[in-house]
Structures are given as C-alpha cells and as structure tokens.
Design a protein around this motif. Structure first.
Motif, PDB file in Angstrom:
ATOM      1  N   GLN B  22       8.735  42.714  65.896  1.00  0.00           N
ATOM      2  CA  GLN B  22       8.765  41.768  64.772  1.00  0.00           C
ATOM      3  C   GLN B  22       9.808  40.676  65.026  1.00  0.00           C
ATOM      4  O   GLN B  22       9.642  39.548  64.583  1.00  0.00           O
ATOM      5  CB  GLN B  22       8.900  42.486  63.431  1.00  0.00           C
ATOM      6  CG  GLN B  22      10.170  43.285  63.210  1.00  0.00           C
ATOM      7  CD  GLN B  22      11.258  42.467  62.526  1.00  0.00           C
ATOM      8  OE1 GLN B  22      10.959  41.622  61.685  1.00  0.00           O
ATOM      9  NE2 GLN B  22      12.507  42.688  62.929  1.00  0.00           N
ATOM     10  N   ASP B  23      10.854  40.988  65.812  1.00  0.00           N
ATOM     11  CA  ASP B  23      11.780  39.932  66.237  1.00  0.00           C
ATOM     12  C   ASP B  23      11.043  38.869  67.065  1.00  0.00           C
ATOM     13  O   ASP B  23      11.353  37.693  67.009  1.00  0.00           O
ATOM     14  CB  ASP B  23      12.907  40.498  67.115  1.00  0.00           C
ATOM     15  CG  ASP B  23      13.969  41.227  66.291  1.00  0.00           C
ATOM     16  OD1 ASP B  23      13.933  41.115  65.052  1.00  0.00           O
ATOM     17  OD2 ASP B  23      14.816  41.921  66.909  1.00  0.00           O
ATOM     18  N   ASP B  27       3.286  40.586  63.889  1.00  0.00           N
ATOM     19  CA  ASP B  27       3.133  41.341  62.636  1.00  0.00           C
ATOM     20  C   ASP B  27       2.932  42.804  62.995  1.00  0.00           C
ATOM     21  O   ASP B  27       1.920  43.175  63.600  1.00  0.00           O
ATOM     22  CB  ASP B  27       1.931  40.826  61.851  1.00  0.00           C
ATOM     23  CG  ASP B  27       2.129  39.362  61.469  1.00  0.00           C
ATOM     24  OD1 ASP B  27       3.276  38.983  61.166  1.00  0.00           O
ATOM     25  OD2 ASP B  27       1.133  38.604  61.520  1.00  0.00           O
ATOM     26  N   GLY B  66      12.975  44.934  59.903  1.00  0.00           N
ATOM     27  CA  GLY B  66      12.624  43.653  59.271  1.00  0.00           C
ATOM     28  C   GLY B  66      11.423  43.789  58.369  1.00  0.00           C
ATOM     29  O   GLY B  66      11.370  44.670  57.510  1.00  0.00           O
ATOM     30  N   LYS B  67      10.399  42.947  58.618  1.00  0.00           N
ATOM     31  CA  LYS B  67       9.247  42.968  57.726  1.00  0.00           C
ATOM     32  C   LYS B  67       8.108  43.860  58.247  1.00  0.00           C
ATOM     33  O   LYS B  67       6.950  43.724  57.850  1.00  0.00           O
ATOM     34  CB  LYS B  67       8.763  41.535  57.473  1.00  0.00           C
ATOM     35  CG  LYS B  67       8.488  40.716  58.726  1.00  0.00           C
ATOM     36  CD  LYS B  67       8.129  39.299  58.316  1.00  0.00           C
ATOM     37  CE  LYS B  67       7.781  38.333  59.429  1.00  0.00           C
ATOM     38  NZ  LYS B  67       7.748  38.739  60.801  1.00  0.00           N
ATOM     39  N   THR B  68       8.444  44.778  59.125  1.00  0.00           N
ATOM     40  CA  THR B  68       7.445  45.745  59.603  1.00  0.00           C
ATOM     41  C   THR B  68       6.819  46.491  58.429  1.00  0.00           C
ATOM     42  O   THR B  68       7.528  46.952  57.525  1.00  0.00           O
ATOM     43  CB  THR B  68       8.124  46.778  60.538  1.00  0.00           C
ATOM     44  OG1 THR B  68       8.706  46.098  61.634  1.00  0.00           O
ATOM     45  CG2 THR B  68       7.129  47.823  61.039  1.00  0.00           C
ATOM     46  N   ARG B  69       5.487  46.576  58.468  1.00  0.00           N
ATOM     47  CA  ARG B  69       4.806  47.324  57.405  1.00  0.00           C
ATOM     48  C   ARG B  69       4.765  48.802  57.814  1.00  0.00           C
ATOM     49  O   ARG B  69       4.301  49.131  58.910  1.00  0.00           O
ATOM     50  CB  ARG B  69       3.393  46.765  57.240  1.00  0.00           C
ATOM     51  CG  ARG B  69       2.696  47.307  56.044  1.00  0.00           C
ATOM     52  CD  ARG B  69       1.339  46.628  55.838  1.00  0.00           C
ATOM     53  NE  ARG B  69       0.552  47.526  55.024  1.00  0.00           N
ATOM     54  CZ  ARG B  69      -0.708  47.843  55.260  1.00  0.00           C
ATOM     55  NH1 ARG B  69      -1.354  47.298  56.277  1.00  0.00           N
ATOM     56  NH2 ARG B  69      -1.339  48.701  54.477  1.00  0.00           N
TER      57      ARG B  69
END
Lengths: 259, 348, 348
Positions: B22-23, B27, B66-69
């Motif tokens: 994600q860095d 996605d 981070g924004k990892t689902r």
C-alpha cells in the motif's frame, strides 16, 4: 596409518591425496564386498551420529559396544578400521533386537548392518580372531547343523540343564522325563509322518531344505566357520577340543588359546 | 487491469508485505482465516534473539498497514482467470478482482503425537514449545500438578530432520528458539536446571550465536549432544529420557520434571489446489527458482512470501514479505506500462 | 500417570486380522516355533487347544514345513537368500498341500523373518525372481505370497489371532483379571523391525494390552517397558554371554517394581521373553538375593488359565522360576492344593 588419519593429520594434503593413486590402494575389495550386500545397502544410508540407536541399545549398556560407532566406522569406508572391526568382539555383541531400527531418523538399521558385517567376518576368517567371534563354531554346529539334520534351529536336547542352569530344578526334572512330560502336556515329540511340535520332518522335505541351503550359500558360510576355526586353532583336532570343552564346561574361555 | 493486490495470510510476512504494497500505492486486501491478524505471532511471548515482545512486532506491522482492507475469518475459496486479471472468491461470497496475489499462508506446527516414543498427549509433563511460550507469557511454567520444575529438557528437532515422520528438512528456528526459552525459563525460575538435547546447534542469524554463548556463560544452560530416543513416565509424573551423550559416547538416562518438544514447521498447503501451486518435496510451496525467483510461484502473478516457502524466523518472514512486495510492485508496474503502451500483457 | 495409553495414531496402526466371524477367519495354517518346541513346548500345546476347541478354528500344519531358520539367520549361519527361499518353501507347502491362505507363526522371530522376506520381495523385484527360480530348481514348488492382513502381502503372529478374537475369548472366560495389575512385553521382533506390522505400533502396542483388557486386567506402565528382555540370540544361547540377558531382565524388573510393586504379571508374545524374563529372575534371586516374583506368561498360557485349562497339565506352568501359585490365588484359579508344589509340577 589409515587413510582417515592421513587425511586428518595433514589437511593441506587432503586434495592431493585424493588426486593420487593412494585412494585406489585403499579402495579395498572388502569395503566393496560389504557394499554388495543387500542388507548393508538397506541398513546403511547416511549416519548423522545422533546417538538415538546407542541410547536404547541393550548391548551398549553391558558391553563396550555402540551401534553408532559401528555405523561410523562403516561410513568411513576405511579398510583398516573395517578389518579391525571384523576381527573384534564388537560385531558379536549385538543382540539382534532391532531396538535401533524404528528410531533412526535416517532410516538406518544397525542390526542389519551387523549381520552383513558378521557374514563378511566369517567369509574372511576374521571372526576367529576374537573370543566372541569364535563362538560362531557353536552357532554353526547347533543352529546350522540342527537345520540340516532336523529342520529346526533348536531341538529339545539342546536346552540342557548344564547349559541353562537358570531354568532350575523343575527343568532338570523335565529334562530327565522329557518324553513322558511332553505326552502329559499333549505335545508328544519326535512323531513321524505327522504334524506337531518337535516332529520328525519327512526325508523328502529335509532333502528340499538341504538343497536350498546349498543353493543359497548357507553351506558355504557354515564351512567357512569350520575352516576359519581350523586355521586359527591350527588343526581339525584342536577345533574338536575347542568344541568338546564347550559342550562339557559350557564356557569357551576354558579352552586355552595358544596365540 | 486494476490496481488490486490480494494478500492471503495475515502473519508477519503478509502484514509486512501488505504495508509495503500500500506504500507503493496499490490497493491491498488482506485475507486472514483467523479472527485476528498476526498469525503465529499471537502465540509467541518474546522473539529471539533480542527478546522483542511478539505483540510489539504485530503492533508495528499493523501500524504500517495504512488503508489496507482487512478481511478476517475469511478464506479464499477460488481463484479464476490469470495474471493480471484474477477473480478471487472468498468464503463470505465476495468476489474481488486482483492483478496479483501473494500467498503468505505460513506453516503449521508438527503434530508431536506422531513421535509416539516421546509420549506427547499421553505423558502429563511432555509439552510443546508452543505450550511453553504460553506458560512463559503467563509467568507460570509449572508441571501438570502445579509444581515448579527443577529440571527441564528442551528436545530439539522434533518433527524435523527425521525420515520417520517424513520431514527430512531442518526447521531452522527451533535451535535458537530452544535457547531463548531456556534462558526465559531460567530467568523466571533461577533454581531450574535446563538441558538442551541437540544434534547440531544451528544458530545462523545475527545475534544468534551470541545468544547461544550467553545461555551457557550467564545462564548455565547445559547442552547434551544426543537425540532423544525415548521418554517414559515415572510414577511421580517426571520423565525418564534415554539418549546417548555422543560427545562422551555414553548412553545415558536423564530424569526431568518437564520436557519441551521443540516442534518443527510443516508446510501449510491448504491453497495448493485453489491457487494451483506446486509443492516441493518438503511440502512447502515450490518457488520458480530457489536462487533468483524465490518469491515467484510457478504461476505468473501469484507470489509467495514468508514461511509458506520454508521455515523462517520472524525477522526473515518480515524481510521475505517485503521482498515479495517489491516483486509484486514491479510486476504490476510492468504490466501497467505494457497496457499503457498498447501492448497485450504476456500470459505465460 | 495415564494407564489407558490411548494414542491418536493408534488408528494408523491397526492391521486387519480376520476374526472367526469374518470370511476365511476359521481356516488358518500355522508355522511351529523351534524355540518353543525346545524350551516351552506346552505354550504351543495350549494355544492349539484354544484355537481349535474354543474358537473352532480349522488349524492346519504340514508335516513337511520346516523352521524358518531365523535363529540361524540372526545367529549368522545362513544368508538372506537362504531365508527367502526357505520362507517361500514354507508358504508354498502351506498353500499347495494344505490349501490355506491365512498363515500365522507361533514365533515372533518367524513372523518378523517372513515379513522381512515379503518386504524384500516387494521392494526388490530381482530378489523375488531369484527366490521363485531357486525355489523351483531346488524343490519344484511354485512361488506364492500370502496376503493375510488387509489383502496386502503379509503374514501375522499367533497373538494377532488371539487379539482379533479377544472378545469371543473373554466371553468364554471362567475367571477374570479384575483387580489384577498387569503389563505387556511384546517381543522385539513383533514390532521393532516392522512397526507398521505391529497391532497398535511398537511404542504403545495394543496386541497384548487388548487381550489383558478384554480379561479385565488393570494395565500399568513402567519406564523400561520397551527395553528388550535380553534374549539376544547368541547372547542367551551361550552361557558365557548370558550376563547380557540377566542384566536386561534385571533392569526391566527393577523398573517395574519401583513403579508398581504390586504388579506381578507380565504378558508376552515372544518365546524368548517368555522363557528368559522368568528364568533370569531365578538367576537374580540366586546372585543378588533379590526377588521380583513377577509371573511371566505368554498370551496362550494366560488365555488358557482364563478359560479354565489346568495351570500345569495344559498351560505348562511347571518349570517357571517364579512360582505361579500366588498369582493363581490372586485371580482365584483353583489347583490341587492337596499336593505339594513339587508334586503338582512333577507328575511321574
């Protein structure tokens, strides 16, 4: 000096030794012969010296014996070490219980390797060099000749109170009344043309058995015992003296070795 | 093609990879079958060689997500299509498009009951290294009847380097782990005598050899070179161990109050058929090349990371996960360039 | 200490021995034991009676079958080739002359020897060809391999047949072992050479435990249970080697007595163990003035006692070093108390 010591003693020469003909001198027929044995092939993979075999070996508890050491010597493939082993008491200490086999993480079986080593020792006469090895004469004349004469490795007459004092006085009584006792127990002995315990095996079947023993090398192995003993003790007469002493005193050490 | 990467398995390798992916601007969907992410880290107390809290490592890696689902309690049930257009279906019925997949499903512990001669599951005071770590975490290393053990044996190579259980490989981490737990037991219980029964001490990483030395110098841990042949239980619940001290060439019997089986790692091959992955003879996933394509599977677009490809320490799993992330980022970037240039991506 | 000794992998150690209710389970061929016929002939005698009279088995043996010769093999006077052809001959005799497919031996070394030869034939096709060829040349007989257990090439041991039919035997029992502590000692050659051929495996074998449990005994364990009795072929055969035998027996019995002073029954299935675990107690008593008083019975002797056969005339407990009467009293088995111990043992 063995190859192993040579190599260890002068590490700089390690590769040069292998590059010269010395290696061929040491590549003996004996090691090759051992490696031909199917039981050796099956029993000896690579040993990692973990000691799992010696840990549970009954012989290692009472004798100067270690299955790991035996495997290690075989693994070096060093001719002189192998000959020393074949001449020693060590290979005869194993009780053939196979406690070593189910545990080995490399699938080795020292008990099987021992059988290959013992046969090699007998074939080359090395067995006669050790006290325990010379007991092979009794093994041959009892187990081997029993098979050829009666079709059994052991017979009732072998379990004498003199050779098996621990069986006690009741066994002495049994031994004196063998035939009657066996009938009393419903296991009559030496019956002809009949099934059953300790029967007389028909001659045609015994003939087949003897043919098998001859065709498969057992006779040769047994003869090697007699020959090896004769060579070691000097004459057939001495071999008989050695045998008679054992039958009478139940202890081979009562025969005085000349050299 | 899309910008999605699916990471299957939320242990140290998967967490580390997801963070980096994600860095890189991808996605990331992280699929974890357990209720919590962290994998085996959740079971461990401290991690060798520097006794970092396992929870600290999980926290650090989680912070980088981070924004990892994150999908917990979820399995991957099918993978359709091919790189860079995979369609992944999960056990909750969700269908997710992905341009690349990372399999970081880790390992399973060797089932110690298979070493029958050690009596695990039969003898009260025969435990595994996993169970010991739980006890250490609770500062409660005791025998089954609640006594503080006076003698403890760490049994190396249980389920490793052993043809009899069909595991010929070395699990690599157990030696150092045994030394680590030996020190911890000694620290929690200074009167305890500890024996490590080993074949070879394989302490290969930075700081590991120093840990070994410290265990001897500072903590007096005893090392016996001999593989445990059998264990038997005595009436008081203590165990009689039979081994050979191979350095003195003496068969010996050793009585201990507690015996810890350092269970090895076994490949977790649960995804082999779903992802159509090959297994090595060690039953871990095979990589495309052991030297230079060690994060590639045989299928294009499906990558491998962490202990899924063989036993690894925590630090190595983290590094390997990040290495896989770099391979995936490169793979996605390359495919995007090809598409942007109007070329059809290769579907080898 | 747990006494049930259940192990989750017991299931993988089950071999399939036909019971008398299974197809073909009432027709058996058997091979005699040279050790038993020489040192304990009555054990085969009582085994015969039980199999024929109590289980109704049609038990066949050929007059022309010979010893397997394995005492000579482990005593180094024959070759592996000899063993193969002798085994093949005995199989051929049973199959051709008696028309039997199911075979067992009374001796565990014969069982191991036949199993070893069958394994060799399976693993090395050229040895199989060799055997068939030499068998034909020397005897004119046709090569045939029995498939007793689960239709794979195999033979079984007599104690397996008792085990398979243990519930039937227990139903007929006149006495019970309720309240009697007992432990098994399987012959090394029953399990250690081919653990996969041992009922229950080799570490926690079931073959004798199952029989003891069927008769109601309380099973105990002791640390040296798995140690060899010390028979050791050439070690017991030559008196000058017999300290090996005596010391092994001593080790085992001292361990048993320490764990369970009130256990006075060891059940065996090997001729060597049956004779020497008992006889060496006599030596130990004489040399060390230590008495263990543990009765060593083989599976057939014990079953005979349970079914009401005479302890001396049928089960042949005449020549034991350890007096069996205390055990008989404990179980409640009657015997002629009007006679002295000596009179009971010496009928003539």
């Amino acid at each position: 000096m063995t190859l192993f010591e040579t190599v260890l003693g002068d590490s700089d020469n390690y590769f040069s030794i292998f590059n010269t003909a010395i290696i061929f001198i040491y590549m003996s027929k004996l090691v090759d012969e051992l490696k031909q044995d199917i039981q050796y092939q099956h029993g000896m993979n690579a040993c990692l010296n973990c000691g799992i075999c010696t840990a549970v070996c009954p012989a290692a508890e009472v004798y100067d014996y270690s299955p790991r050491e035996v495997m290690n010597i075989c693994q070096t493939e060093d001719e002189e070490w192998l000959i020393d082993l074949l001449k020693s008491d060590k290979i005869w200490f194993c009780g053939q219980c196979y406690s070593c086999k189910p545990r080995c993480p490399r699938g080795n079986s020292t008990a099987d390797v021992i059988l290959a080593l013992r046969r090699l020792s007998v074939r080359h006469g090395y067995f006669a060099e050790s006290e325990k090895g010379r007991q092979q004469l009794f093994a041959k004349r009892v187990f081997g000749e029993n098979m050829l004469k009666r079709g059994y490795t052991l017979t009732a007459e072998n379990i004498t109170p003199e050779h098996f004092p621990e069986l006690g006085e009741n066994w002495e009584y049994y031994f004196e009344h063998m035939k009657e006792m066996r009938e009393w127990w419903d296991v009559p002995m030496d019956k002809e043309n009949s099934a059953g315990s300790h029967r007389i095996i028909p001659e045609k079947d015994m003939d087949e058995l003897r043919k098998i023993y001859k065709a498969t090398g057992a006779m040769e192995l047994m003869e090697a015992v007699e020959k090896g003993m004769e060579k070691k003790l000097g004459s057939k007469k001495e071999v008989e003296k050695f045998w008679d002493n054992w039958v009478e005193t139940a202890d081979s050490r009562n025969y005085e070795m000349k050299h | 093609m899309n910008n999605n990467v699916i990471v299957i398995g939320g242990g140290p390798a998967g967490l580390a990879a997801a963070g980096k992916l994600q860095d890189f601007g991808l996605d990331v969907v992280l699929v974890e079958k357990q209720p919590h992410i962290g994998g085996h880290l959740n079971k461990w107390y401290k991690v060798f060689p520097d006794f970092t809290d396992a929870s600290e490592i999980t926290a650090n890696l989680t912070a980088g997500l981070g924004k990892t689902r994150i999908l917990t309690n979820t399995n991957v049930t099918s993978i359709e299509g091919s790189a860079p257009n995979f369609l992944v279906t999960t056990s909750t019925g969700e269908k997710i498009n992905a341009s690349a997949i990372l399999v970081s499903t880790g390992y399973k512990h060797f089932d110690a009951t298979l070493k029958e001669e050690y009596g695990y599951g039969i003898y009260d005071n025969c435990i595994t290294s996993v169970e010991l770590d739980m006890m250490l975490k609770e500062k409660n290393v005791k025998t089954r009847d609640g006594k503080i053990p006076k003698k403890v044996a760490m049994i190396h190579c249980v389920g490793s380097r052993d043809e009899k259980v069909n595991n010929n490989y070395c699990s690599r981490v157990c030696c150092t782990n045994a030394i680590k737990v030996a020190i911890e037991v000694k620290e929690q219980n200074p009167d305890c005598q500890i024996f490590c029964l080993y074949m070879d001490i394989r302490v290969f990483g930075r700081g590991y050899e120093e840990l070994y030395r410290t265990s001897q110098e500072t903590h007096g841990i005893q090392f016996l070179r001999g593989r445990l042949s059998e264990a038997s239980e005595k009436m008081d619940g203590s165990l009689l161990l039979r081994l050979e001290d191979t350095l003195t060439a003496k068969p010996m019997r050793l009585s201990v109050d507690l015996m810890v089986l350092m269970v090895g790692m076994e490949g977790n091959s649960e995804l082999a058929s779903v992802a159509d992955l090959k297994l090595g003879c060690d039953r871990f996933y095979a990589t495309a090349h052991q030297q230079y394509s060690n994060n590639h599977s045989h299928r294009e677009g499906i990558f491998l990371g962490g202990a899924a490809t063989g036993p690894k320490a925590i630090m190595e799993s983290i590094t390997d996960g990040r290495s896989a992330a770099a391979e995936i980022a490169s793979f996605v970037a390359k495919n995007q360039r090809i598409i942007n240039n109007g070329q059809v991506p290769s579907l080898v | 200490m747990k006494v049930t000794r259940e192990n989750i992998i017991w299931e993988s150690h089950q071999k399939h021995v036909p019971t008398i209710d299974d197809e073909g389970g009432k027709l058996w061929g058997c091979f005699r034991s040279c050790f038993l016929q020489s040192a304990a002939p009555y054990t085969e005698g009582v085994a015969y009676k039980i199999l024929k009279n109590d289980l109704g088995i049609d038990l066949r043996e050929a007059a022309g079958h010979t010893s397997c010769g394995a005492i000579g093999y482990h005593g180094d006077v024959t070759t592996i080739e000899t063993q193969m052809v002798v085994a093949a001959r005995n199989f051929a005799v049973a199959h051709e002359e008696l028309g039997v497919d199911n075979l067992f031996s009374f001796c565990v070394t014969s069982f191991a020897n036949y199993t070893e030869m069958i394994h060799l034939w399976e693993e090395e096709p050229e040895l199989r060809e060799y055997t068939a060829k030499i068998l034909k040349e020397t005897t004119g007989r046709e090569f045939w391999i029995p498939r007793v257990s689960g239709n794979r090439p195999s033979v079984v041991h007599a104690s397996d047949v008792f085990y398979a039919n243990r519930h039937k035997l227990a139903q007929k029992a006149k006495y019970s072992l309720k309240g009697i502590k007992a432990v098994d000692h399987i012959g090394c050659h029953y399990g250690k050479i081919f653990p996969g051929e041992a009922m229950g495996g080799v570490e926690f074998p079931q073959v004798l435990v199952g029989l003891l449990e069927a008769f109601g005994a309380e099973i105990v364990d002791y640390p040296e249970r798995r140690h060899c009795c010390g028979m050791g072929f050439r070690q017991c055969a030559f008196p000058e080697n017999r300290d090996y035998t005596a010391s092994s027996t001593y080790k085992k019995l001292a361990s048993l007595k320490q764990a369970h002073p009130d256990c006075n029954l060891i059940l065996t299935n090997c001729p060597g163990c049956t004779v020497f675990l008992d006889a060496e107690q006599g030596t130990i008593k004489e040399v060390l003035e230590e008495e263990f008083n543990v009765s060593v019975l083989d599976y057939a002797q014990l079953t005979g006692l349970m079914l009401g056969y005479d302890p001396f005339k049928d089960c042949g407990l005449n020549a034991k070093a350890v007096e069996v009467e205390p055990l008989l009293d404990k179980i409640g088995i009657p015997y002629d108390k009007s006679k002295t111990a000596e009179q009971r043992r010496r009928p003539f």
